[in-house]
Design an enzyme around this catalytic site. Structure first.
Site, PDB file in Angstrom:
ATOM      1  N   LYS A 111       0.821  -1.215   0.000  1.00 11.92           N
ATOM      2  CA  LYS A 111       0.000   0.000   0.000  1.00 11.92           C
ATOM      3  C   LYS A 111       0.850   1.258   0.000  1.00 11.92           C
ATOM      4  O   LYS A 111       0.497   2.244  -0.648  1.00 11.92           O
ATOM      5  CB  LYS A 111      -0.951   0.011   1.201  1.00 11.92           C
ATOM      6  CG  LYS A 111      -2.094  -0.973   1.053  1.00 11.92           C
ATOM      7  CD  LYS A 111      -3.253  -0.618   1.965  1.00 11.92           C
ATOM      8  CE  LYS A 111      -4.423  -1.572   1.705  1.00 11.92           C
ATOM      9  NZ  LYS A 111      -5.508  -1.395   2.670  1.00 11.92           N
ATOM     10  N   LYS A 194      -9.911 -11.998  -9.690  1.00 16.70           N
ATOM     11  CA  LYS A 194     -11.094 -11.884  -8.830  1.00 16.70           C
ATOM     12  C   LYS A 194     -11.756 -10.520  -9.021  1.00 16.70           C
ATOM     13  O   LYS A 194     -11.068  -9.523  -9.218  1.00 16.70           O
ATOM     14  CB  LYS A 194     -10.664 -12.002  -7.356  1.00 16.70           C
ATOM     15  CG  LYS A 194     -11.073 -13.316  -6.721  1.00 16.70           C
ATOM     16  CD  LYS A 194     -10.519 -13.450  -5.321  1.00 16.70           C
ATOM     17  CE  LYS A 194     -11.231 -12.576  -4.298  1.00 16.70           C
ATOM     18  NZ  LYS A 194     -10.785 -12.875  -2.921  1.00 16.70           N
ATOM     19  N   LYS A 197     -12.360  -4.394  -5.788  1.00  9.85           N
ATOM     20  CA  LYS A 197     -12.439  -2.932  -5.759  1.00  9.85           C
ATOM     21  C   LYS A 197     -11.241  -2.287  -6.436  1.00  9.85           C
ATOM     22  O   LYS A 197     -11.312  -1.174  -6.907  1.00  9.85           O
ATOM     23  CB  LYS A 197     -12.419  -2.437  -4.304  1.00  9.85           C
ATOM     24  CG  LYS A 197     -13.652  -2.709  -3.506  1.00  9.85           C
ATOM     25  CD  LYS A 197     -13.417  -2.259  -2.047  1.00  9.85           C
ATOM     26  CE  LYS A 197     -14.522  -2.780  -1.149  1.00  9.85           C
ATOM     27  NZ  LYS A 197     -14.311  -2.453   0.263  1.00  9.85           N
TER      28      LYS A 197
END
Ligand code: TRP
Length: 328
Positions: A111, A194, A197
């Site tokens: 991140k 998958k 988001k």
């Protein structure tokens, strides 16, 4: 009854992958466990900076959770910031985890790398301490999490064991368990990944609150392959298999049973879209109802917060006593 804790961040809209893969199992399993379902808004603050955004997203996510069928009489649905014990225990967790341990967390590395040039908060770094607090406050034995969260459960176990060794037996050491997964829903435009988001475009994602026309359009444009045979084969036919799996999950059949009824891609795409529209119709109606009565929604969340605080406050007190803070 077994205490189970699941948490979800109020960032990004809930999509079909979240619903068929996880939320639906929360709902069907809620009678068989003592379920605590947290909307972890404090976690969202690590990456969301605009005022008001988190609160609005929290309200919407709460409405979605009730709309899909979490029953406030059975389950404890709560907002993390409504239970101040999370922040309070997080500090104690921070003092029982090392800089080195936090530095090794792959989620932080990923991140922070993605936020290159942007503000990287200390909260993003100490996030696992807050997550450890979330878990340990509820004496949860089992925490159902996907692979991406395993390392967070590991560090929570390490913190709990270290604390127990330093200050005496206080916390239940939790286990990561495989969540009861439902359907594996893939991105309609990239059926080897998958539905997530973090996808680069929205066109492969079906959101729970998408309008029927938008849903149909996304299914009609779903990526398939250049063959013509309808067959469930994830390896060689990921697009078609994804449609079959979604169709099956929406209508309560097996993917191979659905496959037998189709010989062409076009009708399979359209019917899968229709099946999803029908599946979501009552959820969208309940969502609209809940969102039109914010007072009722808030009172459901207050009920959850009271139940959650009942458990969390007792655990925090135990931790304070173990540390030996001077009583006030
Ligand atoms: N870190 C989790 C995620 O990103 C969310 C989360 C926060 C969580 N606290 C938790 C999950 C406690 C399980 C238990 O998805």
């Amino acid at each position: 009854m077994n205490r189970v804790l699941s948490c979800i961040q109020p960032t990004g809209d809930v999509h079909l992958g979240n619903f068929l893969g996880a939320l639906r199992q929360w709902v069907s399993g809620q009678q068989d466990c003592d379920g605590f379902y947290g909307i972890v808004d404090l976690h969202a603050l690590t990456v969301t900076e605009r005022p008001g955004v988190i609160g609005q997203a929290t309200m919407q996510l709460a409405a979605v959770l009730f709309a899909v069928g979490l029953n406030p009489q059975v389950s404890t649905v709560f907002v993390q910031s409504h239970v101040p014990e999370h922040s309070q225990l997080a500090w104690i967790m921070e003092c029982n985890v090392s800089f080195g341990e936090l530095s090794r967390m792959t989620q932080f590395k990923d991140k922070s790398a993605k936020r290159d040039g942007e503000f990287i908060s200390a909260g993003l770094f100490t996030y696992p301490a807050l997550m450890a607090a979330d878990i340990l406050l509820y004496d949860a034995h089992d925490v159902p999490v996907g692979d991406d969260q395993r390392q967070h459960i590991e560090i929570t176990r390490d913190i709990a064991m270290r604390f127990n060794a330093r200050y005496g037996d206080t916390f239940v050491v939790p286990n990561a368990v495989m969540p009861k997964t439902g359907a594996r829903v893939m991105d309609l435009q990239d059926p080897r990944s998958k539905m997530s988001k973090s996808a680069t475009t929205d066109s492969g994602l079906v959101y729970l609150l998408d309008e029927p026309e938008a849903i149909l359009k996304k299914f009609k444009r779903a990526v398939t392959d250049s063959e013509t045979e309808v067959r469930f084969d994830r390896e060689n036919k990921p697009g078609i298999s994804n449609l079959l799996e979604i169709h099956a999950a929406a209508t309560g059949q097996t993917p191979s049973a659905v496959a037998e009824r189709y010989s062409q891609y076009g009708p399979l795409k359209a019917d899968t879209g229709e099946a999803v529209i029908e599946l979501l119709r009552p959820i969208q109606a309940r969502y609209a109802e809940l969102m039109s009565d914010r007072g009722e929604l808030s009172s459901l969340l207050r009920l959850g917060a009271v139940k959650a605080r009942g458990v969390a406050a007792a655990t925090l007190q135990r931790a304070y006593d173990s540390v030996g803070f001077l009583t006030s």
